[in-house]
Design a protein around this motif. Structure first.
Motif, PDB file in Angstrom:
ATOM      1  N   LYS A  95     -83.533 -28.926  14.656  1.00 26.24           N
ATOM      2  CA  LYS A  95     -83.645 -27.904  13.604  1.00 26.24           C
ATOM      3  C   LYS A  95     -84.116 -26.576  14.199  1.00 26.24           C
ATOM      4  O   LYS A  95     -83.609 -25.502  13.850  1.00 26.24           O
ATOM      5  CB  LYS A  95     -84.625 -28.357  12.518  1.00 26.24           C
ATOM      6  N   THR A  96     -85.102 -26.654  15.110  1.00 25.21           N
ATOM      7  CA  THR A  96     -85.623 -25.453  15.746  1.00 25.21           C
ATOM      8  C   THR A  96     -84.521 -24.704  16.491  1.00 25.21           C
ATOM      9  O   THR A  96     -84.360 -23.488  16.343  1.00 25.21           O
ATOM     10  CB  THR A  96     -86.750 -25.825  16.737  1.00 25.21           C
ATOM     11  N   GLU A 105     -82.905 -21.087  15.757  1.00 27.12           N
ATOM     12  CA  GLU A 105     -82.912 -20.014  16.754  1.00 27.12           C
ATOM     13  C   GLU A 105     -81.525 -19.426  16.954  1.00 27.12           C
ATOM     14  O   GLU A 105     -81.367 -18.216  17.113  1.00 27.12           O
ATOM     15  CB  GLU A 105     -83.476 -20.553  18.072  1.00 27.12           C
ATOM     16  N   ASP A 106     -80.508 -20.280  16.941  1.00 25.81           N
ATOM     17  CA  ASP A 106     -79.133 -19.783  17.052  1.00 25.81           C
ATOM     18  C   ASP A 106     -78.766 -18.920  15.849  1.00 25.81           C
ATOM     19  O   ASP A 106     -78.084 -17.889  15.981  1.00 25.81           O
ATOM     20  CB  ASP A 106     -78.154 -20.957  17.169  1.00 25.81           C
ATOM     21  N   LYS A 107     -79.207 -19.333  14.661  1.00 28.93           N
ATOM     22  CA  LYS A 107     -78.932 -18.545  13.457  1.00 28.93           C
ATOM     23  C   LYS A 107     -79.647 -17.193  13.505  1.00 28.93           C
ATOM     24  O   LYS A 107     -79.091 -16.161  13.118  1.00 28.93           O
ATOM     25  CB  LYS A 107     -79.372 -19.326  12.211  1.00 28.93           C
ATOM     26  N   ILE A 108     -80.914 -17.187  13.979  1.00 25.39           N
ATOM     27  CA  ILE A 108     -81.664 -15.931  14.087  1.00 25.39           C
ATOM     28  C   ILE A 108     -80.939 -14.974  15.028  1.00 25.39           C
ATOM     29  O   ILE A 108     -80.796 -13.775  14.738  1.00 25.39           O
ATOM     30  CB  ILE A 108     -83.101 -16.212  14.583  1.00 25.39           C
ATOM     31  N   LYS A 109     -80.463 -15.486  16.162  1.00 28.74           N
ATOM     32  CA  LYS A 109     -79.716 -14.651  17.115  1.00 28.74           C
ATOM     33  C   LYS A 109     -78.435 -14.116  16.483  1.00 28.74           C
ATOM     34  O   LYS A 109     -78.041 -12.970  16.703  1.00 28.74           O
ATOM     35  CB  LYS A 109     -79.375 -15.472  18.360  1.00 28.74           C
ATOM     36  N   GLU A 110     -77.804 -14.962  15.690  1.00 28.35           N
ATOM     37  CA  GLU A 110     -76.555 -14.565  15.024  1.00 28.35           C
ATOM     38  C   GLU A 110     -76.799 -13.404  14.060  1.00 28.35           C
ATOM     39  O   GLU A 110     -76.059 -12.411  14.056  1.00 28.35           O
ATOM     40  CB  GLU A 110     -75.986 -15.779  14.283  1.00 28.35           C
ATOM     41  N   TYR A 111     -77.868 -13.512  13.248  1.00 24.12           N
ATOM     42  CA  TYR A 111     -78.179 -12.446  12.282  1.00 24.12           C
ATOM     43  C   TYR A 111     -78.672 -11.187  12.996  1.00 24.12           C
ATOM     44  O   TYR A 111     -78.362 -10.064  12.581  1.00 24.12           O
ATOM     45  CB  TYR A 111     -79.223 -12.932  11.278  1.00 24.12           C
ATOM     46  N   ALA A 112     -79.441 -11.368  14.082  1.00 24.55           N
ATOM     47  CA  ALA A 112     -79.927 -10.213  14.844  1.00 24.55           C
ATOM     48  C   ALA A 112     -78.762  -9.445  15.467  1.00 24.55           C
ATOM     49  O   ALA A 112     -78.777  -8.219  15.537  1.00 24.55           O
ATOM     50  CB  ALA A 112     -80.900 -10.680  15.917  1.00 24.55           C
TER      51      ALA A 112
END
Length: 649
Positions: A599-600, A604-611
């Protein structure tokens, strides 16, 4: 591979439930009892201490010297180089299992399948007939057997290559085959018999010694026949014509007998004729095959490539024959194989040389005299050109064309340097010619070995680093948990601290569905989907299910997971006296931690995607705020997971 697509699931299940891994492997490897398992020497490499393990309980095997392993099917695929359907078919034949088809065939499809199988059956009948004629008839013994003995072939060698004899009577075989019920259409299609409108069938191979030609898996495809009389007007050698099962350009003589030796030696010796192969085998050099007098084809080269990237071509020293083979060797270079060439002493060919020397002497001669093909070609052509500048320029272009086929830029650079010395031509001139050669090929839409220009000094080539992402590692662990412990009941704790019982598979499915997670690795994701499908049908699909699947990739994943569970800890305990606690003891914590870690990483991949979206094109204030809010929520969620994992942020 029509068989591959029609074999039924029921037949596969029957094969797996009937075939015993210890029995099958025992046909190829000498196994001894070692506790609950069996142990033997690796069949893939030479070793003194046995590292090959077989588990009769789990029906799997592991070779610790090479890292290979799997089930009974994967063993046959590795050891015999069978395809998946060939391995299944071999097992079905060994255990007398009838192969059922998975779907209805049209009448035409059934006819085609039966016709093809009939060709195999009549070829097998013919092989046995020719062997019987050689060994049990006066004519065969006085003509065929005496010839083989004159050449020094032992009884074991004759049996190994299943050599035979076809009698002088013009329809002896055809008559015998017709009596056995083989029809004109099958005999004619196989090429064994020739029919004319006004005549009965006659034998194609009459009055010849016979060399059966085998497929990669050992089935009889066709025959080569050599006439021994010199007072008749007939071709000295005669091969079966092309048929539904025999394609001369796709097979190498002796590959069935040689494949294991080629794998072990990591080298294939390539000769021209049947007797070259047989004599070398008898001398103890078994990693040898023949092109049977035909020019090398891409299919034949790919057959070698299945076994090794290293080829040494053995010539008898005839310059005309060597030059004629240059095009075939260029094809080998194009297939990214390493090619060496060996010339035997004047008056010798592989057959005669093998009959005069033992295996150590032959190997020593090969090791000392085999020459890299590019260097060999340069010397051959240079001798022909002598001091003629026009011819010398032509041969340089010829050599450069061969170098241009080599994919490795470093190898090409080294060959250019060597050619520069041999030809006494500056390197920059040769690089320029190489660049023009590649450009011409590009214009002709031919595949280029590499994309970069070679007209420059040797330099460090920047390559993309191969990195393993943490998410990939955790995904692999999730699949391992499914394969090894999927049906194990575990006690877990929810967010409120309440305990509940579930299975490993149910917990993984629940977590993935609730949190809308998916696996990045496509193979693992399809395995997870198979697990979900099984769960929906009240079936917990673990490694035992996947190890018997009709999908080689999934079978391999399952086999490796099961091998790790049942062999690794035992190997450590016995060899190093280190005890590893069974994973089952910590499975509850393991599954919780693994899912939290995943999940972590997913977050983290999703955060990078949105960033990345925020750093892209100009966004309206509303959209930007929406992205920032998503990142904030995900960051908070990640912090809670870190806390659950007892990690310091």
């Amino acid at each position: 591979m029509y068989f591959y697509f029609v074999i039924s699931r029921q037949t596969i299940d029957t094969i797996f439930s009937t075939a015993r891994v210890e029995e099958v492997i025992g046909d190829f490897v000498s196994l001894k009892r070692a506790g609950s398992n069996l142990k033997g020497l690796s069949p893939f490499v030479d070793e003194k201490s046995p590292s090959f393990m077989v588990s009769p309980a789990k029906q799997i095997w592991k070779d610790f010297s090479t890292g290979k392993g799997g089930n009974v099917v994967t063993f046959l695929m590795e050891h015999e180089q069978f395809t998946y359907p060939e391995a299944l078919k071999w097992l079905a034949k060994r255990y007398n299992i009838e192969i059922e088809e998975d779907r209805e065939q049209t009448d035409q499809q059934k006819e085609e399948t039966q016709f093809r199988e009939s060709l195999y059956i009549v070829s097998e009948f013919a092989k046995k007939y020719f062997i019987e004629q050689l060994t049990e008839t006066e004519e065969g013994q006085s003509i065929g057997l005496s010839y083989f003995k004159e050449r020094g072939f032992t009884k074991a060698t004759i049996e190994k290559f299943e050599l035979g004899y076809s009698p002088a009577k013009r329809n002896a075989f055809t008559e015998a085959a017709e009596k056995k019920g083989y029809g004109k259409n099958i005999l004619e299609a196989s090429g064994l018999s020739i029919y004319k409108e006004t005549e009965h069938g006659i034998d194609r191979f009459r009055e010849r010694i016979i060399f059966p030609i085998h497929s990669f898996s050992g089935r009889t495809l066709g025959f080569g026949g050599r006439i021994l009389r010199s007072d008749v007007k007939a071709a000295k050698y005669l091969n079966s014509p092309e048929s539904e099962i025999y394609h001369k350009s796709k097979i190498l003589y002796g590959v069935f007998q040689a494949k294991q030796a080629i794998l072990k030696n990591n080298e294939c010796l390539l000769v021209e004729g049947y007797t070259d192969v047989i004599s070398l085998h008898q001398a103890g050099i078994e990693n040898v095959v023949a092109s049977s007098g035909t020019a090398l084809t891409p299919d034949q080269i790919r057959l070698i490539k299945r076994l090794t990237p290293n080829v040494t071509i053995l010539y008898d020293g005839d310059p005309a024959g060597i030059k004629a083979s240059f095009r075939g060797i260029d094809l080998i270079l194009e297939q990214e194989l390493n090619v060496k060439v060996l010339l035997f002493p004047e008056g010798d060919d592989p057959d005669s040389f093998a009959r005069k020397h033992n295996s150590d002497e032959i190997l020593e001669y090969i090791n000392q005299n085999a020459t890299d093909f590019i260097q060999f070609k340069a010397k051959i052509l240079l001798e022909e050109a002598k001091d003629n500048p026009v011819k010398k320029a032509e041969l340089i272009r010829d050599i450069i064309q061969s170098i241009g086929l080599i994919p490795s830029v470093i190898q090409r650079e080294l060959y250019i340097q060597e050619t520069s010395k041999l030809m006494d031509v500056r390197e920059e001139v040769l690089f320029k010619e190489l660049e023009q050669t590649i450009q011409r090929k590009s214009k002709d839409n031919s595949p280029k070995p590499v994309q970069d220009s070679p007209n420059r000094p040797l330099e460090v080539v920047k390559t993309q680093e191969v990195t393993i992402r943490p998410r990939e590692v955790v995904e692999e662990e999730i699949i391992r948990l499914i394969m090894q412990f999927g049906n194990l009941i575990v006690e877990l704790e929810n967010d409120e601290g309440e305990k509940y019982e579930t299975t490993v598979i149910e917990e993984i499915i629940r977590q993935f569905d609730t949190n809308e997670l998916s696996l990045e690795n496509q193979l693992y994701q399809t395995i997870l989907e198979d697990v979900k499908l099984g769960y929906e049908n009240d079936e917990l699909r673990t490694g035992d299910f996947f190890v018997k699947m009709f999908d080689e990739n999934k079978t391999q994943v399952a086999s490796e997971a099961l091998m790790e569970k049942y062999f690794i800890s035992e190997n450590w305990e016995k060899k190093l006296n280190i005890f590893i606690a069974p994973k089952e003891e910590h499975i509850s914590k393991n599954i919780t931690d693994t899912i939290l870690r995943y999940k972590t990483l997913y977050i983290e991949d999703k955060i990078k995607e949105y960033a990345k979206l925020l750093n892209g094109e100009d966004l309206s204030g509303e959209v930007r705020n929406e992205q920032l809010e998503k990142i904030m929520i995900l960051t908070q969620t990640r912090a809670r997971i870190f806390k659950a994992l007892n990690r310091v942020v």
